[in-house]
Design a protein around this motif. Sequence first.
Motif, PDB file in Angstrom:
ATOM      1  N   SER A  95       0.820  -1.226   0.000  1.00 53.10           N
ATOM      2  CA  SER A  95       0.000   0.000   0.000  1.00 53.10           C
ATOM      3  C   SER A  95       0.841   1.258   0.000  1.00 53.10           C
ATOM      4  N   GLU A  96       2.013   1.193  -0.610  1.00 49.43           N
ATOM      5  CA  GLU A  96       2.893   2.358  -0.734  1.00 49.43           C
ATOM      6  C   GLU A  96       2.997   2.763  -2.202  1.00 49.43           C
ATOM      7  N   SER A  97       3.386   4.002  -2.452  1.00 46.21           N
ATOM      8  CA  SER A  97       3.530   4.491  -3.823  1.00 46.21           C
ATOM      9  C   SER A  97       4.782   3.893  -4.466  1.00 46.21           C
ATOM     10  N   MET A  98       4.759   3.759  -5.798  1.00 46.69           N
ATOM     11  CA  MET A  98       5.875   3.108  -6.480  1.00 46.69           C
ATOM     12  C   MET A  98       6.094   3.674  -7.886  1.00 46.69           C
ATOM     13  N   LEU A  99       7.358   3.869  -8.214  1.00 44.21           N
ATOM     14  CA  LEU A  99       7.768   4.261  -9.562  1.00 44.21           C
ATOM     15  C   LEU A  99       8.381   3.044 -10.238  1.00 44.21           C
ATOM     16  N   ILE A 100       7.973   2.754 -11.477  1.00 43.20           N
ATOM     17  CA  ILE A 100       8.503   1.613 -12.232  1.00 43.20           C
ATOM     18  C   ILE A 100       9.408   2.136 -13.344  1.00 43.20           C
ATOM     19  N   VAL A 101      10.656   1.672 -13.338  1.00 45.55           N
ATOM     20  CA  VAL A 101      11.608   2.050 -14.382  1.00 45.55           C
ATOM     21  C   VAL A 101      12.181   0.768 -14.983  1.00 45.55           C
ATOM     22  N   ALA A 102      12.921   0.880 -16.086  1.00 48.91           N
ATOM     23  CA  ALA A 102      13.399  -0.336 -16.740  1.00 48.91           C
ATOM     24  C   ALA A 102      14.694  -0.122 -17.488  1.00 48.91           C
ATOM     25  N   ASN A 103      15.474  -1.201 -17.543  1.00 48.76           N
ATOM     26  CA  ASN A 103      16.655  -1.262 -18.387  1.00 48.76           C
ATOM     27  C   ASN A 103      16.204  -1.762 -19.754  1.00 48.76           C
ATOM     28  N   LYS A 104      16.740  -1.225 -20.812  1.00 46.24           N
ATOM     29  CA  LYS A 104      16.315  -1.624 -22.151  1.00 46.24           C
ATOM     30  C   LYS A 104      17.043  -2.869 -22.655  1.00 46.24           C
ATOM     31  N   GLU A 105      17.663  -3.597 -21.732  1.00 48.75           N
ATOM     32  CA  GLU A 105      18.382  -4.804 -22.103  1.00 48.75           C
ATOM     33  C   GLU A 105      17.416  -5.990 -22.210  1.00 48.75           C
ATOM     34  N   VAL A 106      17.239  -6.495 -23.421  1.00 48.01           N
ATOM     35  CA  VAL A 106      16.424  -7.684 -23.669  1.00 48.01           C
ATOM     36  C   VAL A 106      17.311  -8.677 -24.417  1.00 48.01           C
ATOM     37  N   THR A 107      17.618  -9.793 -23.763  1.00 44.15           N
ATOM     38  CA  THR A 107      18.480 -10.816 -24.362  1.00 44.15           C
ATOM     39  C   THR A 107      17.612 -11.910 -24.960  1.00 44.15           C
ATOM     40  N   VAL A 108      17.672 -12.031 -26.285  1.00 35.34           N
ATOM     41  CA  VAL A 108      16.847 -13.027 -26.995  1.00 35.34           C
ATOM     42  C   VAL A 108      17.745 -14.174 -27.438  1.00 35.34           C
ATOM     43  N   ASN A 109      17.785 -15.233 -26.644  1.00 38.33           N
ATOM     44  CA  ASN A 109      18.614 -16.403 -26.968  1.00 38.33           C
ATOM     45  C   ASN A 109      17.865 -17.407 -27.830  1.00 38.33           C
ATOM     46  N   SER A 110      16.539 -17.372 -27.770  1.00 45.24           N
ATOM     47  CA  SER A 110      15.716 -18.303 -28.538  1.00 45.24           C
ATOM     48  C   SER A 110      14.433 -17.598 -28.955  1.00 45.24           C
ATOM     49  N   PHE A 111      13.646 -18.241 -29.818  1.00 44.71           N
ATOM     50  CA  PHE A 111      12.419 -17.646 -30.354  1.00 44.71           C
ATOM     51  C   PHE A 111      12.715 -16.294 -31.022  1.00 44.71           C
ATOM     52  N   LYS A 112      13.868 -16.211 -31.680  1.00 41.15           N
ATOM     53  CA  LYS A 112      14.304 -14.955 -32.289  1.00 41.15           C
ATOM     54  C   LYS A 112      13.376 -14.505 -33.417  1.00 41.15           C
ATOM     55  N   LYS A 113      12.989 -15.428 -34.296  1.00 45.94           N
ATOM     56  CA  LYS A 113      12.094 -15.068 -35.401  1.00 45.94           C
ATOM     57  C   LYS A 113      10.734 -14.626 -34.871  1.00 45.94           C
ATOM     58  N   THR A 114      10.247 -15.312 -33.848  1.00 54.32           N
ATOM     59  CA  THR A 114       8.955 -14.969 -33.251  1.00 54.32           C
ATOM     60  C   THR A 114       9.017 -13.599 -32.600  1.00 54.32           C
ATOM     61  N   PHE A 115      10.139 -13.325 -31.934  1.00 54.65           N
ATOM     62  CA  PHE A 115      10.313 -12.017 -31.281  1.00 54.65           C
ATOM     63  C   PHE A 115      10.280 -10.894 -32.316  1.00 54.65           C
ATOM     64  N   LYS A 116      11.039 -11.056 -33.404  1.00 55.94           N
ATOM     65  CA  LYS A 116      11.094 -10.026 -34.448  1.00 55.94           C
ATOM     66  C   LYS A 116       9.746  -9.851 -35.143  1.00 55.94           C
ATOM     67  N   LYS A 117       9.005 -10.939 -35.244  1.00 59.34           N
ATOM     68  CA  LYS A 117       7.691 -10.904 -35.891  1.00 59.34           C
ATOM     69  C   LYS A 117       6.702 -10.059 -35.087  1.00 59.34           C
ATOM     70  N   ASN A 118       6.832 -10.094 -33.762  1.00 55.60           N
ATOM     71  CA  ASN A 118       5.852  -9.438 -32.900  1.00 55.60           C
ATOM     72  C   ASN A 118       6.304  -8.105 -32.311  1.00 55.60           C
ATOM     73  N   TYR A 119       7.616  -7.867 -32.298  1.00 55.34           N
ATOM     74  CA  TYR A 119       8.128  -6.631 -31.693  1.00 55.34           C
ATOM     75  C   TYR A 119       9.165  -5.999 -32.615  1.00 55.34           C
ATOM     76  N   GLU A 120       8.981  -4.739 -32.923  1.00 55.41           N
ATOM     77  CA  GLU A 120       9.875  -4.042 -33.839  1.00 55.41           C
ATOM     78  C   GLU A 120      11.269  -3.863 -33.258  1.00 55.41           C
ATOM     79  N   SER A 121      11.351  -3.769 -31.943  1.00 51.21           N
ATOM     80  CA  SER A 121      12.632  -3.540 -31.285  1.00 51.21           C
ATOM     81  C   SER A 121      12.544  -3.953 -29.817  1.00 51.21           C
TER      82      SER A 121
END
Length: 214
Positions: free
Chosen positions: A36-62
């Motif tokens: 029940s406390e306030s929260m800020l969500i931040v993220a690192n843009k590091e996404v490591t795609v070791n498998s399902f590479k074609k599927t990832f590219k098909k669904n996400y531009e970057s």
Amino acid sequence: MLKKVIYIFVLISLVSCIPTKHFINNIHKTEKVLKSESMLIVANKEVTVNSFKKTFKKNYESNEVFLKSFANDFKSSLNSSNLYTNLVIDLSDKWKALSEGYSKKNNDIINNLLTKTDKKYLLYLKGVTIDNYVSSSYSPGFGPGSMGTHNSTEFCTVSVTVVIYDVKAMKQVLEFESTGESSVFFFDFTKTLIKARDRSIENAIKYLKTGKTS
């Protein structure tokens, strides 16, 4: 009839010996994260795609597109869980220093970022990894001389490292890795990837809510 009963008994015994799978790992906890406390969500843009590479590219531009979708769904699930209040997402590059954690090099940078944050907690999605594994099984046949069958199933796994900082105290209080997985069914790789992604979020929030790792 007796052979069939023995077979069923052995099968049940084997299933009961299968270890419980833990979807939350690499836990580093120094303090309890209050609800029940306030929260800020931040993220690192590091996404490591070791498998399902074609599927990832098909669904996400970057990686950025994937991460934005991931962070928004993470926030939505947190909202639904009623764990925290006043949730806000900031995906700007200024949080890059968090990727290295506290160190002599960027200690002041992190503290300065936290000073400018008006939330109780900062939840940092440190990185996402997409991978796979294959599970094999053998089913013995019934009756003398009958042949058993071998089966293989491919799974997609999506793991995210979550780090939580106490903003006022300017320190990390929790870090863990949450993994979601899904099996490939009828060669629908897109559905498999999305299910694994969603389950990594579900498992992370379940852990924050209950403390359970499986």
